[in-house]
Design an enzyme around this catalytic site. Structure first.
Site, PDB file in Angstrom:
ATOM      1  CG  HIS A   1      -2.081   0.937   1.073  1.00 12.30           C
ATOM      2  ND1 HIS A   1      -1.971   2.304   1.245  1.00 12.30           N
ATOM      3  CD2 HIS A   1      -3.379   0.701   0.745  1.00 12.30           C
ATOM      4  CE1 HIS A   1      -3.146   2.862   1.046  1.00 12.30           C
ATOM      5  NE2 HIS A   1      -4.016   1.918   0.745  1.00 12.30           N
TER       6      HIS A   1
ATOM      7  CG  ASP B   1      -7.511  -3.312  -3.249  1.00  7.98           C
ATOM      8  OD1 ASP B   1      -8.646  -2.809  -3.276  1.00  7.98           O
ATOM      9  OD2 ASP B   1      -6.477  -2.636  -3.355  1.00  7.98           O
TER      10      ASP B   1
END
Length: 406
Positions: A301, A349
């Site tokens: 991320h 995700d």
């Protein structure tokens, strides 16, 4: 705050915010920028800040920094990004997943009110138009592609969409979000009532929801409702800054969210998990992507370098809701293999794709959950922009051929 906290030289968020003269959400922005140190209190629910560091910052004045490469600096009171999670108007998003509904969270983002006493109902003629607009689309079209068309069709049925005062936007927002959900083709029989999470489940899953998985599903919506100035939110704010109506704001966000490096990232993680028929095939699925030089979807991320707390929370909810589930075991095998290969930590995700695999959601369901949930955030940012004076107008740093002399 306990006496031990005081003796240890740590103060709570209220005391720190009062000393600095800022809102509590600003404290977490300082944490994400490395300006302040933070730790959790013994109860695990409160944040504590280094009192000496707060005092030094109060004497120096508020920190300022120019935007870095690729950054656009916009002042906002909506969401602060902490070390591993966002805070919605000062409230920890992980705590919100414990008992809040998505409607509660959207209302908090829009109005700073904890009371949601309204019915979230779409305009029937708008839903009818949105359904009719999809009549010629392929049956296997992914939900996110449908949502882009649905948002535009819903707008044609709302003559009051240009009413941009806060109350009008909130009324429009409730109908708009409900309309996005209700205009999607149902996967199982569903009524136009009940919580939005339940209605969206019925569009994305052919099976009746089990309570634990439905709670994980709604928690995913809460975790994804906003994320500061993500790419789609910048697009939404730019649209709102020139007074585009809420439907156009959401359409702008949906277009950007479809990118595989943003809202579409969960679809890549879905396909990765679909290749893992059992835990023994996890190494092969990851190895083939790495060998081909591909980015492994669902890991790493840009903000949460040490790990995405939203992913951890959602994965824990899914595991608790479906102990012994084969898809959950396959996802855990992928996580173990990724850790062995020293890949970055999983992000939300990957957790969203795991939820889809365990619950038996339709292909592309993660993108749809992201898009419907993030609509709450886009409209919160639109409300801020509607209250500002003029349009957002970034400037380019020109690097082209020299200009002719005047």
């Amino acid at each position: 705050m306990s006496e031990n906290d005081q003796l240890d030289g740590w103060i709570d968020a209220r005391a720190a915010a009062e000393r600095l003269g800022v809102k509590p959400a600003t404290l977490y922005a300082y944490v994400s920028r490395g300006v302040l140190r933070r730790r959790h209190a013994a109860d695990g629910r409160r944040s504590l800040f280094d009192a000496a560091q707060v005092e030094e910052l109060a004497r120096r004045g508020r920190p300022r920094r120019p935007p870095g490469p690729g950054e656009l600096a916009i002042e906002s009171a909506i969401t602060a990004l902490g070390p591993d999670r966002p805070y919605y108007r000062g409230r920890d998003v992980l705590a919100l997943t414990e008992d809040a509904t998505f409607e509660d969270v959207a209302t908090w983002l829009w109005t700073s009110s904890e009371t949601n006493e309204h019915v979230w109902q779409a305009q029937a003629d708008g839903v009818d138009r949105a359904v009719a607009a999809q009549s010629g689309l392929p049956a296997d079209l992914l939900p996110l592609d449908r949502l882009q068309l649905i948002a535009t069709a819903l707008a044609t049925a709302d003559p009051l969409r240009h009413h941009l005062d806060p109350e009008g936007v909130v009324v429009t927002g409730r109908a708009l979000v409900a309309g996005l959900v209700e205009a999607l083709p149902p996967s199982r029989p569903s009524a136009r009532e009940g919580r939005l999470a339940e209605r969206l489940w019925d569009r994305l899953c052919p099976h009746a929801p089990e309570p634990g998985l439905l709670r994980a599903f709604e928690s995913a919506m809460i975790l994804l409702a906003d994320h500061e100035l993500a790419a789609s939110t910048v697009a939404a704010r730019v649209a709102a800054s020139v007074r585009a109506d809420p439907y156009a704001v959401v359409a702008s966000g949906l277009g950007v969210a479809s990118g595989p490096l943003h809202g579409g990232a969960s679809y890549g993680a879905e396909r990765l998990l679909a290749e893992v028929a059992d835990p023994t095939s996890a190494g092969r699925a990851l190895g083939e992507r790495l060998r081909g030089g591909e980015r492994v979807p669902g890991f790493g991320h840009a903000v949460y370098k040490a790990g995405d707390g939203r992913a951890t929370a959602l994965l824990d909810l899914v595991r608790a809701a479906a102990p012994g589930n084969d898809s959950a075991a396959a996802a855990d095998a992928v996580l173990a293999e990724a850790a062995r290969r020293r890949l970055p930590a999983p992000n939300v995700d990957f957790a969203l794709a795991t939820l889809g695999a365990v619950a038996g959601l339709v292909p592309g369901a993660g993108e749809a959950i992201f898009a419907v949930a993030r609509t709450a955030g886009w409209l919160a940012h639109a409300l801020e922009e509607y209250g500002r004076g003029g349009p957002l107008r970034p400037r380019a740093v020109y690097t082209g051929p020299p200009l002719p002399s005047a």
